[in-house]
Design a protein around this motif. Structure first.
Motif, PDB file in Angstrom:
ATOM      1  N   ILE A  49       0.805  -1.227   0.000  1.00 14.18           N
ATOM      2  CA  ILE A  49       0.000   0.000   0.000  1.00 14.18           C
ATOM      3  C   ILE A  49       0.842   1.284   0.000  1.00 14.18           C
ATOM      4  O   ILE A  49       0.353   2.335  -0.384  1.00 14.18           O
ATOM      5  CB  ILE A  49      -0.996   0.053   1.186  1.00 14.18           C
ATOM      6  CG1 ILE A  49      -0.260  -0.180   2.500  1.00 14.18           C
ATOM      7  CG2 ILE A  49      -2.121  -0.929   0.993  1.00 14.18           C
ATOM      8  CD1 ILE A  49      -1.100   0.129   3.719  1.00 14.18           C
ATOM      9  N   GLU A  52       1.040   3.771  -3.137  1.00 10.25           N
ATOM     10  CA  GLU A  52      -0.144   4.572  -3.487  1.00 10.25           C
ATOM     11  C   GLU A  52      -0.106   5.933  -2.812  1.00 10.25           C
ATOM     12  O   GLU A  52      -0.560   6.925  -3.370  1.00 10.25           O
ATOM     13  CB  GLU A  52      -1.419   3.825  -3.059  1.00 10.25           C
ATOM     14  CG  GLU A  52      -1.628   2.584  -3.900  1.00 10.25           C
ATOM     15  CD  GLU A  52      -2.548   1.582  -3.232  1.00 10.25           C
ATOM     16  OE1 GLU A  52      -3.284   1.971  -2.295  1.00 10.25           O
ATOM     17  OE2 GLU A  52      -2.535   0.414  -3.639  1.00 10.25           O
ATOM     18  N   SER A 229      -1.065   7.525  -8.879  1.00 10.68           N
ATOM     19  CA  SER A 229      -1.317   6.868  -7.589  1.00 10.68           C
ATOM     20  C   SER A 229      -2.743   6.336  -7.535  1.00 10.68           C
ATOM     21  O   SER A 229      -2.986   5.220  -7.069  1.00 10.68           O
ATOM     22  CB  SER A 229      -1.136   7.851  -6.433  1.00 10.68           C
ATOM     23  OG  SER A 229       0.202   8.182  -6.275  1.00 10.68           O
ATOM     24  N   GLN A 233      -4.044   2.441  -6.984  1.00  7.75           N
ATOM     25  CA  GLN A 233      -4.932   1.941  -5.935  1.00  7.75           C
ATOM     26  C   GLN A 233      -6.190   1.287  -6.518  1.00  7.75           C
ATOM     27  O   GLN A 233      -6.603   0.217  -6.086  1.00  7.75           O
ATOM     28  CB  GLN A 233      -5.344   3.049  -4.967  1.00  7.75           C
ATOM     29  CG  GLN A 233      -6.129   2.460  -3.812  1.00  7.75           C
ATOM     30  CD  GLN A 233      -6.659   3.496  -2.839  1.00  7.75           C
ATOM     31  OE1 GLN A 233      -7.549   4.267  -3.165  1.00  7.75           O
ATOM     32  NE2 GLN A 233      -6.091   3.515  -1.657  1.00  7.75           N
ATOM     33  N   ARG A 236      -5.370  -2.090  -7.777  1.00  5.95           N
ATOM     34  CA  ARG A 236      -5.071  -3.056  -6.727  1.00  5.95           C
ATOM     35  C   ARG A 236      -6.368  -3.522  -6.052  1.00  5.95           C
ATOM     36  O   ARG A 236      -6.561  -4.706  -5.809  1.00  5.95           O
ATOM     37  CB  ARG A 236      -4.147  -2.448  -5.661  1.00  5.95           C
ATOM     38  CG  ARG A 236      -3.849  -3.423  -4.512  1.00  5.95           C
ATOM     39  CD  ARG A 236      -2.906  -2.816  -3.491  1.00  5.95           C
ATOM     40  NE  ARG A 236      -3.463  -1.650  -2.810  1.00  5.95           N
ATOM     41  CZ  ARG A 236      -4.273  -1.713  -1.760  1.00  5.95           C
ATOM     42  NH1 ARG A 236      -4.640  -2.878  -1.260  1.00  5.95           N
ATOM     43  NH2 ARG A 236      -4.738  -0.609  -1.204  1.00  5.95           N
TER      44      ARG A 236
END
Lengths: 323, 246
Positions: A49, A52, A229, A233, A236
């Motif tokens: 994470i 991001e 970014s 995210q 993902r």
């Protein structure tokens, strides 16, 4: 003793030192509270994470060094992937629509630059407005509903966030971005201009540097990185959320400042922004592992922010005496 | 003395809205000359040098550089031709290192592939050389400028101008906020510059600073030139009287 002092000096001279010390301390504390914090499993979680936030923080830091803010990054973070998926749903090529979405993000950055530099509205206010406008537009065009992932975008997903070993591709992208912008900031003429424009725009101008050009480029870079970014995210999570990135702009500023950037401009480092990013992500993750309610996150980030800044000031004063 | 002046400003007018900052000012600087530009607050000194350093464009009037008419659309143009200005508060960037300050806007690069990287080694070596050129010895080139004293800062700015082979150096209130000792040092710098063939314009309130080193003194008041004297023709007392009368 003499050489030790030299080494100590060299370490203390690093602008990132406050953040680095805080990061080490935080990791240690969370490890003591709950040993699984440093398990492979959990390290993987953090590495998954961190990019991001980190990619976006890189941009925010650069812009802050050149003396401006961008509060609209959180909204661009949501808008860019939404544009991407809407165009895909319209039948556009996946890559083409991603490029278009990133260009739109750049456009928003350019608009921020125009409002700030041509209309001379302080960037804090200009981008606060932009933050509201673009978030509003995201909500308008989605009616507040998230878009589901579409299978057609799977190859692009692999490139953005595909798994390699224990990490995801996004970490490699983040590493590359950090490297490129470190070089630009520390080893290029443009980097020198950024520091001068943020530190003393009048001096920069008198020496033939164009402050508006430097700032405008950074506005565009920041918005581009915010969009990227956001894409990372969204892919993902395999969900394109209109609520993505709410409050992210403040996390980003906190990460930059923890990493040694100055709100007044002219000071900051890319490596520092990485430290700040990992610090914030570790707090987030460590609190969950420690079983603390999620609300503690803000409390801790707040404390760390202030302590890191105080630490930087103290060290700075010490270094000043040592010279 | 029929030589062509280094720079010649003729009939310069400049207003900001309804405020007239300059109303037909003529100033010239010869080769190897120190010109003192004096006058009370609001006399137009700042505006005049901002025109000469490319920050403002005059509404009317012309600038001749070594006899040729020139137009500066930005400070870059003035710097390129050989005019360097050390502004009061805007000479250096506090948070940047001495070395990086010296090369702002004129960074040396090494080409690796298609891109030019900062030549840090050259910057270190050359900035050392530049500082030695004005006999300024500082402990660390990596230290931020904010750690220097006022006099040292002026020294760095002057070293920078010297290093880049400036032909005309404009100093805006260089002795403001400096100790007596440091002011003296700055005056020595300016005299040294002259011996190295660099002309300068020295702007100040302090006649006692400028009189000893100037060859010529120009007095401005309310946007007009009210006097221009060779040093021999005047004295600090006469100048003071002229400035305070108006």
């Amino acid at each position: 003793m003499g050489t030790l002092k030299v080494y100590l000096k060299r370490v203390l001279f690093l602008k990132e030192i406050g953040g680095l010390a805080m990061l080490t301390a935080t990791i240690l504390v969370f490890y003591l509270i709950s040993a699984p914090f440093l398990s492979i499993e959990n390290i993987r979680n953090i590495l998954e994470i961190a990019p991001e936030l980190g990619i976006l923080v890189t941009g925010v830091t650069l812009l802050m060094i050149s003396g401006e803010f961008d509060l609209s990054v959180g909204s661009v973070f949501a808008l860019c992937p939404i544009i991407n998926i809407m165009l895909i749903n319209c039948g556009w090529n996946v890559y083409l629509s991603a490029i278009f979405a990133l260009l739109a993000s750049c456009g928003i950055g350019a608009l921020n630059a125009i409002v700030t530099l041509k209309l001379r509205i302080p960037s804090f206010v200009a981008t606060l407005g932009a933050m509201m406008v673009w978030r509003g537009i995201v909500l308008l065009i989605t009616n507040g509903w998230p878009f589901p992932f579409v299978e057609r975008a799977a190859p692009f997903e692999k490139i953005l966030v595909g798994k390699v070993g224990i990490i995801r591709f996004s970490l490699i992208w983040y590493g590359l971005i950090v490297l490129v912008f470190w070089i630009i900031l520390e080893r290029s003429r443009f980097g020198n201009w950024m520091f001068s424009v943020g530190g003393n725009p009048k001096a920069a101008r008198a020496l033939g540097v164009n402050p508006n050009m430097v700032k405008a480029v950074n506005f565009v870079i920041t918005s581009f990185l915010a969009g990227l970014s956001g894409l990372i995210q969204a892919y993902r999570l395999e969900a394109f959320l209109p609520s993505a990135g709410v409050g992210l702009e403040l996390d980003a500023i906190a990460a930059s400042v923890i990493g040694g950037a100055s709100l007044a401009g002219g000071v900051g480092t890319v490596i520092g922004s990485v430290t700040g990013t990992f610090l914030i992500r570790s707090i987030d993750n460590g609190l969950v592992l420690a079983g603390a309610p999620g609300y503690w996150f803000r409390v801790f980030v707040g404390i760390v922010l202030v302590v890191a800044l105080a630490l930087n000031k103290t060290i700075e004063a010490k270094v000043h005496k040592m010279r | 003395m029929d030589e062509v002046p280094l720079v010649e400003l003729t009939n310069i007018h400049k207003s900001f809205g309804r405020v007239c900052a300059l109303e037909g000012v003529d100033v010239s600087v010869n080769h190897n000359e120190v010109v003192g530009l004096v006058g009370d607050n609001g006399a137009g000194k700042s505006t005049l040098i901002k025109i000469l350093s490319g920050v403002y464009q005059p509404d009317q009037g012309e600038i001749r550089w070594e006899g040729k008419k020139v137009k500066f659309s930005s400070p870059k143009d003035a710097i390129r031709i050989g005019i360097e200005t050390i502004h009061q508060e805007a000479a250096l960037v506090d948070k940047m290192s001495i070395m990086r300050n010296i090369f702002i806007g004129r960074e040396p690069v090494v080409k690796i592939g298609p891109v030019g990287w900062l030549d840090i080694k050259k910057m270190a070596k050359e900035s050392m050389k530049a500082l030695e050129g004005v006999a300024l010895y500082l402990r660390s080139l990596e230290a931020p400028v904010e750690e220097l004293s006022g006099g040292q800062r002026q020294g760095v700015a002057i070293a920078r101008a010297m290093y880049f082979k400036t032909k005309l150096l404009i100093l805006d209130e260089p002795t403001n906020n400096l100790s007596v000792k440091e002011s003296k040092r700055i005056l020595e710098f300016v005299t040294d510059l002259k011996s190295q063939g660099v002309s300068s314009i020295f702007i100040t309130h302090n006649l006692y600073h400028v009189y000893p080193i100037a060859d010529k003194i120009v007095v401005l008041s309310h946007g007009r030139k009210i006097g221009e004297f060779k040093k021999e023709e005047t004295s600090v007392d006469k100048l003071t009287e002229l400035i305070t009368l108006k």
